[in-house]
Design an enzyme around this catalytic site. Structure first.
Site, mmCIF file in Angstrom:
data_model
loop_
_atom_site.group_PDB
_atom_site.id
_atom_site.type_symbol
_atom_site.label_atom_id
_atom_site.label_comp_id
_atom_site.label_asym_id
_atom_site.label_seq_id
_atom_site.Cartn_x
_atom_site.Cartn_y
_atom_site.Cartn_z
ATOM 1 N N CYS A 118 0.751 -1.172 0.010
ATOM 2 C CA CYS A 118 -0.099 0.362 0.028
ATOM 3 C C CYS A 118 0.840 1.388 -0.126
ATOM 4 O O CYS A 118 0.378 2.165 -0.526
ATOM 5 C CB CYS A 118 -0.962 0.012 1.181
ATOM 6 S SG CYS A 118 -2.266 -1.467 0.821
ATOM 7 N N HIS A 258 -2.780 6.999 3.859
ATOM 8 C CA HIS A 258 -3.310 5.780 2.889
ATOM 9 C C HIS A 258 -4.990 5.692 3.688
ATOM 10 O O HIS A 258 -5.064 5.463 4.957
ATOM 11 C CB HIS A 258 -2.358 4.558 3.355
ATOM 12 C CG HIS A 258 -3.123 3.302 2.930
ATOM 13 N ND1 HIS A 258 -3.697 3.103 1.424
ATOM 14 C CD2 HIS A 258 -3.171 2.102 3.393
ATOM 15 C CE1 HIS A 258 -4.062 1.906 1.276
ATOM 16 N NE2 HIS A 258 -3.752 1.210 2.522
ATOM 17 N N ASN A 288 -10.528 0.640 0.141
ATOM 18 C CA ASN A 288 -8.989 0.504 0.339
ATOM 19 C C ASN A 288 -8.489 0.175 -1.309
ATOM 20 O O ASN A 288 -8.722 -1.011 -1.583
ATOM 21 C CB ASN A 288 -8.729 -0.519 1.086
ATOM 22 C CG ASN A 288 -6.978 -0.562 1.200
ATOM 23 O OD1 ASN A 288 -6.129 0.162 0.567
ATOM 24 N ND2 ASN A 288 -6.471 -1.213 2.136
HETATM 25 O O1 UT7 Z 1 -3.890 -1.812 3.226
HETATM 26 C C1 UT7 Z 1 -3.925 -2.483 4.532
HETATM 27 C C2 UT7 Z 1 -5.213 -3.294 4.141
HETATM 28 N N1 UT7 Z 1 -5.648 -4.029 5.567
HETATM 29 C C3 UT7 Z 1 -6.080 -3.246 6.410
HETATM 30 O O2 UT7 Z 1 -6.005 -2.004 6.497
HETATM 31 C C4 UT7 Z 1 -6.769 -4.033 7.861
HETATM 32 C C5 UT7 Z 1 -6.602 -3.401 9.060
HETATM 33 N N2 UT7 Z 1 -7.546 -3.995 9.833
HETATM 34 C C6 UT7 Z 1 -8.765 -3.399 9.847
HETATM 35 O O3 UT7 Z 1 -9.185 -2.349 9.182
HETATM 36 C C7 UT7 Z 1 -10.077 -4.106 10.595
HETATM 37 O O4 UT7 Z 1 -9.262 -5.170 11.590
HETATM 38 C C8 UT7 Z 1 -10.994 -4.788 10.106
HETATM 39 C C9 UT7 Z 1 -11.993 -3.617 9.419
HETATM 40 C C10 UT7 Z 1 -10.562 -5.660 9.043
HETATM 41 C C11 UT7 Z 1 -11.774 -5.809 11.099
HETATM 42 O O5 UT7 Z 1 -12.461 -4.608 12.194
HETATM 43 P P1 UT7 Z 1 -12.257 -5.155 13.582
HETATM 44 O O6 UT7 Z 1 -12.800 -4.274 14.497
HETATM 45 O O7 UT7 Z 1 -10.658 -5.415 13.801
HETATM 46 O O8 UT7 Z 1 -13.129 -6.516 13.441
HETATM 47 P P2 UT7 Z 1 -12.728 -7.913 13.754
HETATM 48 O O9 UT7 Z 1 -11.971 -8.504 12.806
HETATM 49 O O10 UT7 Z 1 -12.212 -8.248 15.225
HETATM 50 O O11 UT7 Z 1 -14.082 -8.531 13.974
HETATM 51 C C12 UT7 Z 1 -15.225 -8.396 14.633
HETATM 52 C C13 UT7 Z 1 -16.313 -9.182 14.218
HETATM 53 C C14 UT7 Z 1 -16.149 -10.829 14.151
HETATM 54 O O12 UT7 Z 1 -17.192 -11.334 14.802
HETATM 55 P P3 UT7 Z 1 -17.052 -12.311 15.878
HETATM 56 O O13 UT7 Z 1 -15.868 -13.129 15.794
HETATM 57 O O14 UT7 Z 1 -16.674 -11.166 17.089
HETATM 58 O O15 UT7 Z 1 -18.358 -12.701 16.188
HETATM 59 C C15 UT7 Z 1 -15.982 -10.767 12.706
HETATM 60 O O16 UT7 Z 1 -16.227 -12.194 12.181
HETATM 61 O O17 UT7 Z 1 -16.956 -8.722 13.150
HETATM 62 C C16 UT7 Z 1 -17.023 -9.870 12.258
HETATM 63 N N3 UT7 Z 1 -16.929 -9.489 10.751
HETATM 64 C C17 UT7 Z 1 -17.807 -9.109 10.012
HETATM 65 N N4 UT7 Z 1 -19.218 -8.941 10.300
HETATM 66 C C18 UT7 Z 1 -19.901 -8.302 9.345
HETATM 67 C C19 UT7 Z 1 -15.776 -9.360 10.004
HETATM 68 N N5 UT7 Z 1 -15.996 -8.630 8.806
HETATM 69 C C20 UT7 Z 1 -17.176 -8.680 8.952
HETATM 70 C C21 UT7 Z 1 -18.203 -8.036 7.960
HETATM 71 N N6 UT7 Z 1 -19.333 -7.767 8.261
HETATM 72 N N7 UT7 Z 1 -17.812 -7.671 6.590
#
Ligand code: UT7
Length: 331
Positions: A118, A258, A288
């Protein structure tokens, strides 16, 4: 002079290009088990653009490049070097730079692709600037372009809601006054490689029926781990870049980060002590778009009149690898 500081190179033209097809959060609700409310509150994203089947990275790159060249008043024959910064090249080879060179008719250009995830655009500006700073070249075309929709597992809600496609381009030329790039801060930490990767398709795991069945050619990500790295590295890189330019966060007129997650941008903004109006955000429209994220944002900042002559602009990014990169410019 501070280490990493260079002089005499500025951006003379910017351009962006997005594909036509828009994919909204409501569309994604029909594809995977997700909700608009989750995507907006966790990421700030509302829609993103998706390239068509006959629209590879080179075609988005070409269109962004043509706009940047027109704004710089540069003809394709004047280009000495083309750098395409991408994680989604059209093919392993020829390089996407070769395809762009042919499309533009840039018959005097050298060129290559660059891959630093990125922060790709910042890396490409750093590399392109060296050629101008040393006097080897007078005109470098830098393109940050990605078609992440082509490498996404559209059944994985953890990743498929986050990414989009697009391209941004910049023309770099010598600058006799004190405007242009003042400093760069670049770094990598390969110990983070496990957390964001495409496991197959390269020499470690060449394509096979099994690799395709197991979706190993798509993005695999540990979101929370990447998040922790992001909130640290984006502001740290910005602060280091400013220090190399002999500046502090108080000197910043506009931060162009970014666009990976609004919460990451907000955390970086608070760490840097900047007011919201000094941080450019367009993540709600594009998601992104990896290497295209910063040049598209920078192009829009210019279109909105936010890049005033003499203003101090900082670009900062993090990505897979891990990688990070920031630079400070006087516009
Ligand atoms: O350019 C670099 C690319 N990558 C990034 O920038 C990623 C950096 N990370 C992030 O932006 C965040 O970690 C995410 C947006 C990917 C995820 O947010 P989070 O607040 O860290 O959520 P999480 O991964 O801890 O997930 C929380 C919950 C989970 O459910 P449980 O296990 O708590 O029941 C996930 O399964 O949210 C669930 N979840 C979703 N729910 C609805 C994950 N994706 C989704 C979704 N819709 N699309």
């Amino acid at each position: 002079m501070h280490k990493g500081k260079i002089r005499g190179v500025r951006i003379t033209g910017l351009g962006k290009h997005l594909p036509e097809r828009k994919l909204t959060n409501a569309d994604l609700e029909k594809m995977v088990n997700t909700r608009d409310e989750w995507i907006v509150t966790r990421t700030g994203m509302k829609e993103r653009y998706i390239a068509g089947p006959d629209e590879p990275t080179s075609s988005l790159s070409l269109q962004a490049a043509r706009k940047a060249l027109a704004r710089a008043g540069v003809e394709p024959e004047q280009i000495d070097l083309i750098i395409v910064a991408t994680v989604t090249p059209d093919m392993f080879f020829p390089s996407t730079a070769c395809l762009v060179q042919a499309g533009l008719g840039a018959k005097n250009a050298a060129g290559f692709d660059l891959e630093a995830a990125c922060p790709n655009f910042v890396y490409a500006c750093a590399v392109g600037s060296q050629f101008i700073a040393t006097g080897m070249y007078d005109c470098v075309l830098v393109i940050g372009a990605d078609t992440l929709s082509k490498i996404i597992n559209w059944e994985d809600r953890n990743t498929c809601v986050l990414f989009g496609d697009g391209a941004g381009a910049a023309v770099l030329q010598p600058c006799p006054d004190d405007r242009g790039f003042l400093s760069f801060s670049l770094g990598i930490d390969g110990s983070g490689g496990e957390f964001l990767k495409i496991p197959a398709g390269g020499s470690r795991c060449p394509a096979s029926h099994e690799s395709v069945e197991r979706r190993l050619h798509t993005i695999h990500m540990n979101g929370p781990e990447v998040y922790k790295f992001a909130v640290r590295s984006m502001p740290d890189a910005a602060i280091d870049s400013l220090a190399r330019a002999g500046m502090k966060t108080e000197d910043v007129d506009l931060l162009v980060p970014h666009q990976a997650n609004l919460r990451i941008i907000e955390a970086a903004r608070k760490r840097l002590g900047l007011p919201p109006e000094k941080v450019f955000v367009n993540i709600e429209k594009y998601g992104n778009i990896s290497g295209a994220s910063i040049p598209v944002a920078l192009t829009e900042a210019e279109e909105q009149g936010l890049l005033k002559e003499g203003s101090i602009v900082v670009l900062t990014a993090f990505g897979a690898g891990y990688t990070w990169g920031a630079c400070t410019l006087r516009w």
